[in-house]
Design an enzyme around this catalytic site. Sequence first.
Site, PDB file in Angstrom:
ATOM      1  N   PHE A 125      69.732 -49.052 -71.478  1.00 29.48           N
ATOM      2  CA  PHE A 125      71.018 -49.592 -71.912  1.00 29.48           C
ATOM      3  C   PHE A 125      70.727 -50.577 -73.036  1.00 29.48           C
ATOM      4  O   PHE A 125      70.241 -51.676 -72.781  1.00 29.48           O
ATOM      5  CB  PHE A 125      71.644 -50.282 -70.692  1.00 29.48           C
ATOM      6  CG  PHE A 125      73.079 -50.689 -70.798  1.00 29.48           C
ATOM      7  CD1 PHE A 125      74.088 -49.819 -70.423  1.00 29.48           C
ATOM      8  CD2 PHE A 125      73.432 -51.968 -71.207  1.00 29.48           C
ATOM      9  CE1 PHE A 125      75.424 -50.215 -70.453  1.00 29.48           C
ATOM     10  CE2 PHE A 125      74.752 -52.368 -71.257  1.00 29.48           C
ATOM     11  CZ  PHE A 125      75.758 -51.488 -70.879  1.00 29.48           C
ATOM     12  N   GLU A 129      70.560 -58.241 -78.451  1.00 27.98           N
ATOM     13  CA  GLU A 129      69.756 -58.479 -79.650  1.00 27.98           C
ATOM     14  C   GLU A 129      69.369 -59.959 -79.701  1.00 27.98           C
ATOM     15  O   GLU A 129      69.844 -60.768 -78.893  1.00 27.98           O
ATOM     16  CB  GLU A 129      70.533 -58.093 -80.906  1.00 27.98           C
ATOM     17  CG  GLU A 129      70.915 -56.626 -80.964  1.00 27.98           C
ATOM     18  CD  GLU A 129      71.689 -56.262 -82.226  1.00 27.98           C
ATOM     19  OE1 GLU A 129      71.787 -57.127 -83.140  1.00 27.98           O
ATOM     20  OE2 GLU A 129      72.194 -55.132 -82.297  1.00 27.98           O
ATOM     21  N   ALA A 132      72.433 -61.840 -80.268  1.00 25.90           N
ATOM     22  CA  ALA A 132      73.587 -61.261 -79.575  1.00 25.90           C
ATOM     23  C   ALA A 132      73.204 -61.007 -78.125  1.00 25.90           C
ATOM     24  O   ALA A 132      72.910 -59.885 -77.726  1.00 25.90           O
ATOM     25  CB  ALA A 132      74.031 -59.969 -80.248  1.00 25.90           C
ATOM     26  N   ILE A 159      64.974 -54.643 -73.186  1.00 28.83           N
ATOM     27  CA  ILE A 159      65.520 -53.363 -72.754  1.00 28.83           C
ATOM     28  C   ILE A 159      64.716 -52.838 -71.562  1.00 28.83           C
ATOM     29  O   ILE A 159      63.528 -52.518 -71.689  1.00 28.83           O
ATOM     30  CB  ILE A 159      65.524 -52.344 -73.907  1.00 28.83           C
ATOM     31  CG1 ILE A 159      66.255 -52.926 -75.124  1.00 28.83           C
ATOM     32  CG2 ILE A 159      66.155 -51.039 -73.440  1.00 28.83           C
ATOM     33  CD1 ILE A 159      67.664 -53.413 -74.842  1.00 28.83           C
ATOM     34  N   ARG A 271      55.661 -69.313 -35.538  1.00 32.81           N
ATOM     35  CA  ARG A 271      54.836 -70.450 -35.921  1.00 32.81           C
ATOM     36  C   ARG A 271      55.154 -71.666 -35.043  1.00 32.81           C
ATOM     37  O   ARG A 271      56.320 -72.069 -34.917  1.00 32.81           O
ATOM     38  CB  ARG A 271      55.089 -70.788 -37.394  1.00 32.81           C
ATOM     39  CG  ARG A 271      54.464 -72.066 -37.903  1.00 32.81           C
ATOM     40  CD  ARG A 271      52.984 -71.948 -38.076  1.00 32.81           C
ATOM     41  NE  ARG A 271      52.469 -73.071 -38.842  1.00 32.81           N
ATOM     42  CZ  ARG A 271      51.187 -73.410 -38.884  1.00 32.81           C
ATOM     43  NH1 ARG A 271      50.299 -72.702 -38.189  1.00 32.81           N
ATOM     44  NH2 ARG A 271      50.779 -74.429 -39.617  1.00 32.81           N
ATOM     45  N   GLN A 282      66.333 -78.304 -34.713  1.00 35.68           N
ATOM     46  CA  GLN A 282      67.717 -78.160 -35.158  1.00 35.68           C
ATOM     47  C   GLN A 282      67.829 -78.094 -36.684  1.00 35.68           C
ATOM     48  O   GLN A 282      68.634 -77.319 -37.223  1.00 35.68           O
ATOM     49  CB  GLN A 282      68.568 -79.318 -34.634  1.00 35.68           C
ATOM     50  CG  GLN A 282      70.046 -79.151 -34.944  1.00 35.68           C
ATOM     51  CD  GLN A 282      70.866 -80.340 -34.486  1.00 35.68           C
ATOM     52  OE1 GLN A 282      70.727 -81.432 -35.028  1.00 35.68           O
ATOM     53  NE2 GLN A 282      71.709 -80.141 -33.489  1.00 35.68           N
ATOM     54  N   GLU A 366      72.631 -59.300 -67.029  1.00 33.39           N
ATOM     55  CA  GLU A 366      74.006 -58.816 -66.826  1.00 33.39           C
ATOM     56  C   GLU A 366      75.020 -59.953 -66.929  1.00 33.39           C
ATOM     57  O   GLU A 366      76.091 -59.906 -66.323  1.00 33.39           O
ATOM     58  CB  GLU A 366      74.152 -58.106 -65.470  1.00 33.39           C
ATOM     59  CG  GLU A 366      73.254 -56.916 -65.272  1.00 33.39           C
ATOM     60  CD  GLU A 366      73.569 -55.763 -66.214  1.00 33.39           C
ATOM     61  OE1 GLU A 366      74.642 -55.765 -66.830  1.00 33.39           O
ATOM     62  OE2 GLU A 366      72.724 -54.866 -66.346  1.00 33.39           O
TER      63      GLU A 366
END
Length: 384
Positions: A125, A129, A132, A159, A271, A282, A366
């Site tokens: 996809f 740039e 950009a 990419i 552990r 707690q 994204e």
Amino acid sequence: MFHELSEENQLIAETAAKLARDQLEPVAAALDRGEERESFLSNLKLLAENGFMGLNISADYGGTEAGATGFALAITEIAKACAATALTVSVSNMVAEVIQAIGSEEQRQTHLPRLTDGTYAAGSFCLTEADAGSDAASMRCRAVKDGDSYVLNGTKLYISSAEYAGVFVVWAVTDPSAPKGKGISTFLVEAGTPGLVIGKEEKKMGQTASATNEVHFQDCRVPASALMGKENDGFRFAVKELSGGRIGIGALALGIGLKAMDVATAYVSERKQFGQPLAAQQGIQWMLADRATELEASRLLILQAAGLKDAGKPFSTQASMAKLYASETAQRATYTALQLHGGAGYIKDYPLERYARDARITTIYEGTSEIQRLIIARDLLKDM
């Protein structure tokens, strides 16, 4: 809203979980070290053969027709085992969806079966740039019409899968005089096309098995038939597909966070310190409870966005909410899990440091968390 999964979606999740557990997880640490590239590629082929490279693609082109919900469930399960593989699957599905949405019938018949059956190891996809990134409409990559061809020049950055992708969806400016974002077109460029040059692989903090490269277009000539959709009308499809991709990245982040907390819960249950398991404290119980609540909220946000997409309703804001919350939650979950391991969490013998590195990028690609907040706020304020 209660999200009860269909039998089909339950089967998709179970199949993905089994493949992830049996095939992906055993090599994940080696992949992170830069080893086992052939295993990575063979696993992508296996996932394709099981329907995971065309989850929202019509059966006419070899797709699974699982929809956005099935896609989200699959990515979550795959990410629990190997985030780099999950990213590759997510992006390849994005590429396939763009081709199905705006490609010609010839483009669909040519490329979609090759993505869905694994002939192409992946799809790429090409949007970002140097100047950009979040402001993708400011791209400078040009496509100039020359007879019955277009000639592409420019460089795309970061990419995914560029080294082994079979096809690239590329956005380029075709009318530099048009208003910002209005003179951009979408092209399909096959791997091996003269002038398509794969640049250096980036050395990343996490998700290292997924190759990330510069892609250079140097007088790259493609036929006019490589144009997808209408000339100068491509950018809106990039924006729309990014919204769908955010469901995938939210699901990926969720998978990493769930796996980290599963490992941590098992560790603190076994552990012992001060004569009792760590889980008896707690303070530690509250840490587990907070992360479990946030991860469940992430899951519901992702399913909400995916359900809206499947129903053909607007989902962009919900996808941004899901991606924002799930990715930020993954940061907290992986660091909590590491903290619960104490000094052991900082050692590479344990997978916690890998989960933390793999999760970090989910707040960035994204669309960064900051961009998601802008999208959400814009929707909230649109009627004011």
